[in-house]
Design a protein around this motif. Structure first.
Motif, PDB file in Angstrom:
ATOM      1  N   ARG A  55      -4.927  31.167  32.439  1.00  0.00           N
ATOM      2  CA  ARG A  55      -5.114  30.114  33.441  1.00  0.00           C
ATOM      3  C   ARG A  55      -3.829  29.684  34.127  1.00  0.00           C
ATOM      4  O   ARG A  55      -3.870  29.144  35.229  1.00  0.00           O
ATOM      5  N   VAL A  56      -2.683  29.847  33.475  1.00  0.00           N
ATOM      6  CA  VAL A  56      -1.417  29.344  34.025  1.00  0.00           C
ATOM      7  C   VAL A  56      -0.430  30.500  34.165  1.00  0.00           C
ATOM      8  O   VAL A  56       0.119  30.974  33.169  1.00  0.00           O
ATOM      9  N   PRO A  57      -0.197  30.979  35.392  1.00  0.00           N
ATOM     10  CA  PRO A  57       0.800  32.042  35.578  1.00  0.00           C
ATOM     11  C   PRO A  57       2.205  31.477  35.382  1.00  0.00           C
ATOM     12  O   PRO A  57       2.561  30.454  35.965  1.00  0.00           O
ATOM     13  N   MET A  58       2.986  32.111  34.543  1.00  0.00           N
ATOM     14  CA  MET A  58       4.338  31.626  34.250  1.00  0.00           C
ATOM     15  C   MET A  58       5.284  32.804  34.102  1.00  0.00           C
ATOM     16  O   MET A  58       4.890  33.879  33.663  1.00  0.00           O
ATOM     17  N   ASP A  59       6.557  32.559  34.443  1.00  0.00           N
ATOM     18  CA  ASP A  59       7.591  33.557  34.203  1.00  0.00           C
ATOM     19  C   ASP A  59       8.180  33.421  32.808  1.00  0.00           C
ATOM     20  O   ASP A  59       8.673  34.399  32.240  1.00  0.00           O
ATOM     21  N   GLY A  60       8.177  32.220  32.253  1.00  0.00           N
ATOM     22  CA  GLY A  60       8.751  31.978  30.943  1.00  0.00           C
ATOM     23  C   GLY A  60       8.356  30.597  30.462  1.00  0.00           C
ATOM     24  O   GLY A  60       7.801  29.792  31.212  1.00  0.00           O
ATOM     25  N   LEU A  61       8.665  30.309  29.193  1.00  0.00           N
ATOM     26  CA  LEU A  61       8.201  29.073  28.564  1.00  0.00           C
ATOM     27  C   LEU A  61       9.324  28.397  27.797  1.00  0.00           C
ATOM     28  O   LEU A  61      10.118  29.061  27.116  1.00  0.00           O
TER      29      LEU A  61
ATOM     30  N   ARG B 279      16.862  25.443  41.295  1.00  0.00           N
ATOM     31  CA  ARG B 279      16.944  26.908  41.228  1.00  0.00           C
ATOM     32  C   ARG B 279      15.702  27.567  41.843  1.00  0.00           C
ATOM     33  O   ARG B 279      15.425  28.733  41.587  1.00  0.00           O
ATOM     34  N   ASP B 280      14.949  26.798  42.642  1.00  0.00           N
ATOM     35  CA  ASP B 280      13.761  27.309  43.340  1.00  0.00           C
ATOM     36  C   ASP B 280      12.638  27.713  42.402  1.00  0.00           C
ATOM     37  O   ASP B 280      11.891  28.669  42.662  1.00  0.00           O
ATOM     38  N   TYR B 281      12.500  26.994  41.305  1.00  0.00           N
ATOM     39  CA  TYR B 281      11.385  27.188  40.388  1.00  0.00           C
ATOM     40  C   TYR B 281      10.574  25.899  40.309  1.00  0.00           C
ATOM     41  O   TYR B 281      11.097  24.808  40.533  1.00  0.00           O
ATOM     42  N   ALA B 282       9.298  26.052  39.995  1.00  0.00           N
ATOM     43  CA  ALA B 282       8.461  24.901  39.653  1.00  0.00           C
ATOM     44  C   ALA B 282       8.377  24.812  38.130  1.00  0.00           C
ATOM     45  O   ALA B 282       8.490  25.826  37.434  1.00  0.00           O
ATOM     46  N   LEU B 283       8.172  23.588  37.634  1.00  0.00           N
ATOM     47  CA  LEU B 283       8.033  23.379  36.200  1.00  0.00           C
ATOM     48  C   LEU B 283       6.675  22.740  35.940  1.00  0.00           C
ATOM     49  O   LEU B 283       6.330  21.732  36.561  1.00  0.00           O
TER      50      LEU B 283
ATOM     51  N   ALA C 116      12.725  11.982  29.202  1.00  0.00           N
ATOM     52  CA  ALA C 116      14.068  12.284  29.701  1.00  0.00           C
ATOM     53  C   ALA C 116      14.307  13.785  29.762  1.00  0.00           C
ATOM     54  O   ALA C 116      14.906  14.301  30.715  1.00  0.00           O
ATOM     55  N   PHE C 117      13.833  14.508  28.755  1.00  0.00           N
ATOM     56  CA  PHE C 117      13.983  15.968  28.735  1.00  0.00           C
ATOM     57  C   PHE C 117      13.266  16.582  29.933  1.00  0.00           C
ATOM     58  O   PHE C 117      13.822  17.423  30.656  1.00  0.00           O
ATOM     59  N   ALA C 118      12.015  16.166  30.168  1.00  0.00           N
ATOM     60  CA  ALA C 118      11.227  16.724  31.266  1.00  0.00           C
ATOM     61  C   ALA C 118      11.860  16.412  32.617  1.00  0.00           C
ATOM     62  O   ALA C 118      11.835  17.244  33.536  1.00  0.00           O
ATOM     63  N   ALA C 119      12.455  15.209  32.754  1.00  0.00           N
ATOM     64  CA  ALA C 119      13.104  14.852  34.017  1.00  0.00           C
ATOM     65  C   ALA C 119      14.280  15.778  34.301  1.00  0.00           C
ATOM     66  O   ALA C 119      14.449  16.271  35.428  1.00  0.00           O
ATOM     67  N   GLY C 120      15.115  16.017  33.292  1.00  0.00           N
ATOM     68  CA  GLY C 120      16.246  16.917  33.480  1.00  0.00           C
ATOM     69  C   GLY C 120      15.812  18.336  33.769  1.00  0.00           C
ATOM     70  O   GLY C 120      16.367  19.011  34.654  1.00  0.00           O
ATOM     71  N   ALA C 121      14.788  18.808  33.052  1.00  0.00           N
ATOM     72  CA  ALA C 121      14.311  20.170  33.252  1.00  0.00           C
ATOM     73  C   ALA C 121      13.696  20.344  34.640  1.00  0.00           C
ATOM     74  O   ALA C 121      13.899  21.371  35.297  1.00  0.00           O
TER      75      ALA C 121
ATOM     76  N   LEU D 163       7.973  27.941  35.651  1.00  0.00           N
ATOM     77  CA  LEU D 163       8.389  27.855  34.255  1.00  0.00           C
ATOM     78  C   LEU D 163       7.463  26.878  33.539  1.00  0.00           C
ATOM     79  O   LEU D 163       7.104  25.835  34.086  1.00  0.00           O
ATOM     80  N   GLY D 164       7.088  27.205  32.328  1.00  0.00           N
ATOM     81  CA  GLY D 164       6.219  26.337  31.545  1.00  0.00           C
ATOM     82  C   GLY D 164       7.019  25.487  30.573  1.00  0.00           C
ATOM     83  O   GLY D 164       8.090  25.874  30.120  1.00  0.00           O
ATOM     84  N   LEU D 165       6.487  24.311  30.251  1.00  0.00           N
ATOM     85  CA  LEU D 165       7.107  23.400  29.287  1.00  0.00           C
ATOM     86  C   LEU D 165       6.018  22.889  28.355  1.00  0.00           C
ATOM     87  O   LEU D 165       4.973  22.413  28.803  1.00  0.00           O
ATOM     88  N   VAL D 166       6.262  22.986  27.060  1.00  0.00           N
ATOM     89  CA  VAL D 166       5.283  22.515  26.087  1.00  0.00           C
ATOM     90  C   VAL D 166       6.019  21.870  24.919  1.00  0.00           C
ATOM     91  O   VAL D 166       7.144  22.250  24.604  1.00  0.00           O
ATOM     92  N   VAL D 167       5.394  20.861  24.320  1.00  0.00           N
ATOM     93  CA  VAL D 167       5.973  20.153  23.182  1.00  0.00           C
ATOM     94  C   VAL D 167       5.155  20.477  21.949  1.00  0.00           C
ATOM     95  O   VAL D 167       3.919  20.387  21.967  1.00  0.00           O
TER      96      VAL D 167
END
Length: 346
Positions: free
Chosen positions: A128-134, A110-114, A98-103, A76-80
């Motif tokens: 460059r970045v394979p992701m299932d969702g963002l 749930r067996d995903y990487a962030l 704090a948001f990133a820590a919880g995510a 899963l991807g995370l962007v601000v």
């Protein structure tokens, strides 16, 4: 007599394959695959034998092969939205951390990487970045990533509602800013404030817009003229705080949209000889109500606390629901008001 050599001894560092488990158990690759994935009509004793052999050999599913079957890569991807903006990094870093820590914890459970990804689609993000969702934190006006997600069919969830039209179908996770602003402004009035100001932000996101809208609505309901000051993008927030406190009919209480602005207000009040809280009451938004932060300052600041960690957890859960084909409802996370010395007049 013959014996099989354990698969893990055939080559140091070689990944144990499902074929190795099949050889060790004398079963077909299909049977082993079904046993490990919980599929097919496999006898419980056989399923247990396969799992025990896989554990002994150190077998781990190949994420690439699993992705080819499931259509997912487990990332899963995370962007601000403002992350490349230096002033934003200074003012909202605690919230983002704090948001990133919880995510992150929610994803791992749930067996995903962030992964944190670049906020500029021109960086070649999708190649460059394979992701299932963002997950997009605080989407901005004309947000390029939201538009790019729509073009690529990328599942997306936002922390904070998109402010551009056309994204009504995007699931959102939000703080209950309406409840929080109502409570904090009511507290300042009940604590004795005659004129409440707002030290706002320059960021073009829903959080800033909603806080200003709710503040203006509260002013209309209480018969007070709005008094809003906003630092420029590259300005020291102390300068904006000084403008606010030297304006005609200066406020005797100010709510700030982040902790950095609250501390700037403390500095400005000291320069002007104003005592906190007797001459000026101050409240701030905080990422959480955990110990530390403004509680450790010279003047502990009353806080409207957003549960940023829980917001991260909810964003991950909502995005995984989307990936599983569900249609999740939008999530609203409550805020809390923690009263400290900066609004306790003698």
């Amino acid at each position: 007599m013959t014996s099989r050599t354990p698969a893990h001894s055939k080559g140091v560092g070689r990944r144990v394959r499902i074929r190795d488990v099949a050889e060790a158990t004398g079963l077909s690759i299909t049977t082993v695959s079904h046993a490990l994935r919980g599929k097919g009509q496999i006898a419980p004793a056989t399923r247990e034998r396969v799992r025990r052999a896989a554990a002994e050999l150190g077998y781990r599913p190949d994420p690439v092969a699993r992705g080819l079957v499931s259509g997912r890569v487990g990332i899963l991807g995370l962007v601000v939205g403002h992350m490349a903006d230096l002033p934003w990094a200074g003012t909202y870093r605690p919230y983002y951390a704090a948001f990133a820590a919880g995510a992150t914890m929610a994803a791992v459970e749930r067996d995903y990487a962030l992964v944190v990804v670049p906020g500029d689609p021109a960086s070649g993000l999708w190649a460059r970045v394979p992701m299932d969702g963002l997950i997009i934190v605080d989407p901005v006006r004309d947000d390029p990533l939201l538009a790019d997600c729509a073009r690529h069919g990328m599942p997306v969830v936002t922390d904070g509602r998109p402010i551009d039209p056309g994204y009504d179908g995007v699931p959102t996770v939000e703080s209950d800013i309406e409840q929080g602003m109502t409570e904090i402004l009511a507290h300042l009035r009940e604590a004795g404030a005659a004129r409440v100001g707002l030290l706002s932000g320059f960021e073009p996101d829903a959080y800033t817009q909603d806080c200003e809208r709710l503040y203006r609505r509260w002013c209309a309901g209480t018969g007070q003229d709005p008094l809003i000051e906003t630092p420029a993008a590259t300005e020291d927030p102390v300068e904006a705080a000084l403008r606010l406190l030297t304006a005609p009919g200066r406020p005797d209480a100010v709510h700030c949209l982040n902790e950095t602005y609250g501390q700037a207000l403390v500095v400005a009040a000291r320069r002007l000889g104003l005592a906190v809280p007797d001459d000026l009451m101050i409240s701030v938004m905080r990422a959480s109500d955990q110990p530390g932060g403004s509680a450790d300052w010279e003047v502990p600041l009353t806080a409207l606390s957003l549960d940023a960690r829980q917001l991260g957890v909810e964003c991950v859960a909502t995005l995984i629901d989307v990936l599983d084909g569900k249609q999740p409802d939008n999530v609203v996370v409550p805020c809390t008001v923690a009263v400290r010395r900066s609004t306790r007049r003698s």
